[in-house]
Design a protein around this motif. Structure first.
Motif, PDB file in Angstrom:
ATOM      1  N   CYS A 152      60.220  34.353  51.818  1.00  0.00           N
ATOM      2  CA  CYS A 152      58.953  34.635  52.485  1.00  0.00           C
ATOM      3  C   CYS A 152      59.199  35.068  53.932  1.00  0.00           C
ATOM      4  O   CYS A 152      60.266  34.826  54.499  1.00  0.00           O
ATOM      5  N   ASP A 153      58.204  35.694  54.534  1.00  0.00           N
ATOM      6  CA  ASP A 153      58.383  36.275  55.865  1.00  0.00           C
ATOM      7  C   ASP A 153      58.350  35.235  56.972  1.00  0.00           C
ATOM      8  O   ASP A 153      59.052  35.370  57.977  1.00  0.00           O
ATOM      9  N   ILE A 154      57.535  34.205  56.824  1.00  0.00           N
ATOM     10  CA  ILE A 154      57.504  33.095  57.778  1.00  0.00           C
ATOM     11  C   ILE A 154      57.498  31.808  56.969  1.00  0.00           C
ATOM     12  O   ILE A 154      56.734  31.669  56.019  1.00  0.00           O
ATOM     13  N   LEU A 155      58.356  30.876  57.355  1.00  0.00           N
ATOM     14  CA  LEU A 155      58.458  29.609  56.634  1.00  0.00           C
ATOM     15  C   LEU A 155      57.884  28.487  57.502  1.00  0.00           C
ATOM     16  O   LEU A 155      58.331  28.285  58.638  1.00  0.00           O
ATOM     17  N   TYR A 156      56.886  27.788  56.964  1.00  0.00           N
ATOM     18  CA  TYR A 156      56.328  26.595  57.593  1.00  0.00           C
ATOM     19  C   TYR A 156      56.553  25.418  56.641  1.00  0.00           C
ATOM     20  O   TYR A 156      56.617  25.601  55.427  1.00  0.00           O
ATOM     21  N   CYS A 157      56.650  24.216  57.179  1.00  0.00           N
ATOM     22  CA  CYS A 157      56.936  23.068  56.331  1.00  0.00           C
ATOM     23  C   CYS A 157      56.424  21.785  56.968  1.00  0.00           C
ATOM     24  O   CYS A 157      56.006  21.776  58.130  1.00  0.00           O
ATOM     25  N   THR A 158      56.483  20.708  56.208  1.00  0.00           N
ATOM     26  CA  THR A 158      56.250  19.392  56.784  1.00  0.00           C
ATOM     27  C   THR A 158      57.570  18.883  57.358  1.00  0.00           C
ATOM     28  O   THR A 158      58.648  19.339  56.956  1.00  0.00           O
ATOM     29  N   GLU A 159      57.480  17.934  58.269  1.00  0.00           N
ATOM     30  CA  GLU A 159      58.690  17.381  58.877  1.00  0.00           C
ATOM     31  C   GLU A 159      59.570  16.674  57.847  1.00  0.00           C
ATOM     32  O   GLU A 159      60.789  16.610  58.004  1.00  0.00           O
ATOM     33  N   THR A 160      58.940  16.158  56.793  1.00  0.00           N
ATOM     34  CA  THR A 160      59.688  15.411  55.774  1.00  0.00           C
ATOM     35  C   THR A 160      60.045  16.254  54.560  1.00  0.00           C
ATOM     36  O   THR A 160      60.561  15.722  53.570  1.00  0.00           O
ATOM     37  N   GLY A 210      66.014  26.709  63.245  1.00  0.00           N
ATOM     38  CA  GLY A 210      65.438  28.045  63.242  1.00  0.00           C
ATOM     39  C   GLY A 210      65.115  28.598  61.870  1.00  0.00           C
ATOM     40  O   GLY A 210      64.700  29.754  61.748  1.00  0.00           O
ATOM     41  N   LEU A 211      65.285  27.798  60.814  1.00  0.00           N
ATOM     42  CA  LEU A 211      64.932  28.262  59.474  1.00  0.00           C
ATOM     43  C   LEU A 211      63.423  28.283  59.299  1.00  0.00           C
ATOM     44  O   LEU A 211      62.868  29.198  58.679  1.00  0.00           O
ATOM     45  N   ALA A 212      62.739  27.278  59.836  1.00  0.00           N
ATOM     46  CA  ALA A 212      61.279  27.192  59.764  1.00  0.00           C
ATOM     47  C   ALA A 212      60.681  27.530  61.120  1.00  0.00           C
ATOM     48  O   ALA A 212      61.228  27.158  62.168  1.00  0.00           O
ATOM     49  N   ALA A 213      59.543  28.224  61.104  1.00  0.00           N
ATOM     50  CA  ALA A 213      58.870  28.552  62.354  1.00  0.00           C
ATOM     51  C   ALA A 213      58.256  27.311  62.984  1.00  0.00           C
ATOM     52  O   ALA A 213      58.211  27.170  64.206  1.00  0.00           O
ATOM     53  N   LYS A 214      57.777  26.393  62.123  1.00  0.00           N
ATOM     54  CA  LYS A 214      57.178  25.150  62.628  1.00  0.00           C
ATOM     55  C   LYS A 214      57.172  24.105  61.528  1.00  0.00           C
ATOM     56  O   LYS A 214      56.967  24.430  60.353  1.00  0.00           O
ATOM     57  N   ALA A 215      57.390  22.843  61.915  1.00  0.00           N
ATOM     58  CA  ALA A 215      57.282  21.713  60.986  1.00  0.00           C
ATOM     59  C   ALA A 215      56.085  20.869  61.398  1.00  0.00           C
ATOM     60  O   ALA A 215      55.943  20.511  62.570  1.00  0.00           O
ATOM     61  N   PHE A 216      55.225  20.547  60.437  1.00  0.00           N
ATOM     62  CA  PHE A 216      54.000  19.805  60.697  1.00  0.00           C
ATOM     63  C   PHE A 216      54.162  18.337  60.278  1.00  0.00           C
ATOM     64  O   PHE A 216      54.951  18.018  59.382  1.00  0.00           O
ATOM     65  N   PRO A 217      53.396  17.437  60.894  1.00  0.00           N
ATOM     66  CA  PRO A 217      53.555  16.007  60.603  1.00  0.00           C
ATOM     67  C   PRO A 217      53.034  15.567  59.238  1.00  0.00           C
ATOM     68  O   PRO A 217      53.403  14.493  58.769  1.00  0.00           O
ATOM     69  N   SER A 218      52.188  16.362  58.594  1.00  0.00           N
ATOM     70  CA  SER A 218      51.619  15.966  57.302  1.00  0.00           C
ATOM     71  C   SER A 218      51.296  17.202  56.472  1.00  0.00           C
ATOM     72  O   SER A 218      51.256  18.324  56.984  1.00  0.00           O
TER      73      SER A 218
END
Length: 294
Positions: A152-160, A210-218
């Motif tokens: 995918c072009d931008i990767l977002y994820c949870t912190e866990t 730098g693999l994910a643009a941002k990691a979210f808490p939930s």
């Protein structure tokens, strides 16, 4: 590209939730009935945004050829839809995709895999979809699931979130681009360590490296944040969005000199669009542009 069978990786007391109990974070924006798929759920949560959710809960969204075929079809439909500018690909809170289906791969011989180009179609989204694709990863993204997220072009994820390329544990190697994309994203030494040991890494690490643009808490924050970003991108000219995706992706294939020249050619070509004139005129007049996407 391998599958880690979910139950072996889960703590004691883990159980698979029925589809009906999976969290519903995003409401359906479009009133148009969605196409029915066996392994996917599709929706349009915001204006200009299409969403594809992997929906094979009993296998933690393990990837198989029928699922990939449906995914390619759904992405193709959104790619050609006039009312969609950005696409989100996600799974469930428990798993983005726990890997590839071992039952499908195990009996393959070399000649079968080679002559039939096994898993070649898994990369269709990187070559056939011109609109930006945002990955929203929660839970397991292992083997093929990690590779799909990286396509995918931008990767977002949870912190866990739980990422990894554990193919070495099954006597094989990544086969859907894992060794190439992971190395480009985080560097040779770290990628080599992860692939040779089969170790997993967290969403927090993915952001740090730098693999994910941002990691979210939930999970809820992830879906809200990704949908908001997709809506922001969808508010711009499709011509500019597609052009920007093209030149950034080209940077992965070309040296700096050739890449800059390629970018300049695309930049020049956009001066032939209506939206370039609309955008610059609106800026000069200090008003919001009304895009024609032409």
């Amino acid at each position: 590209m391998s599958s880690l069978r979910a139950v072996k990786m889960m703590p004691l007391g883990y159980r698979i939730l029925p589809t009906s109990t999976l969290p519903r974070v995003v409401r359906q924006f479009s009133s148009t009935p969605a196409r029915s798929y066996e392994y996917l759920l599709t929706s349009k949560p915001k204006p200009g945004v299409g969403q594809v959710q992997l929906n094979r809960p009993k296998a933690l969204n393990a990837l198989c050829t029928p699922l990939i075929s449906e995914l390619n079809e759904a992405l193709k439909q959104f790619n050609s839809a006039d009312d969609v500018s950005v696409i989100i690909v996600t799974g469930s809170e428990k798993a983005f995709a726990a890997g590839a289906d071992i039952k499908e791969m195990a009996p393959l011989t070399f000649s079968e895999a080679y002559t039939k180009s096994f898993i070649e179609s898994w990369s269709d989204l990187t070559t056939q979809v011109k609109k930006p694709i945002l990955a929203a990863v929660s839970g397991h993204a292992l083997g093929g699931g990690c590779e799909l997220a990286m396509m995918c072009d931008i990767l977002y994820c949870t912190e866990t979130a739980n990422f990894g390329q554990p193919e070495v544990k099954l006597g094989t190697i990544p086969g859907a681009g894992g060794s190439q994309r992971l190395t480009r994203a985080i560097g040779k030494s770290k990628a080599m360590e992860l692939i040779l040991t089969g170790k997993s890494f967290s969403g927090a690490d993915a952001e740090k490296w730098g693999l994910a643009a941002k990691a979210f808490p939930s999970y809820e924050a992830l879906m809200e944040g990704v949908t908001k970003t997709a809506e922001t991108i969808a508010g711009y000219s499709k011509v500019a969005i597609i052009g920007a995706k093209e030149v950034v992706n080209k940077s992965q294939d070309l040296g700096l000199r050739d890449g800059v020249e390629y970018e300049r050619r695309v930049f020049h070509s956009i001066f032939g669009s209506q939206d370039q004139k609309i955008g610059m005129k609106a800026f000069a007049e200090k008003r919001k542009p009304e895009w024609t996407h032409q």
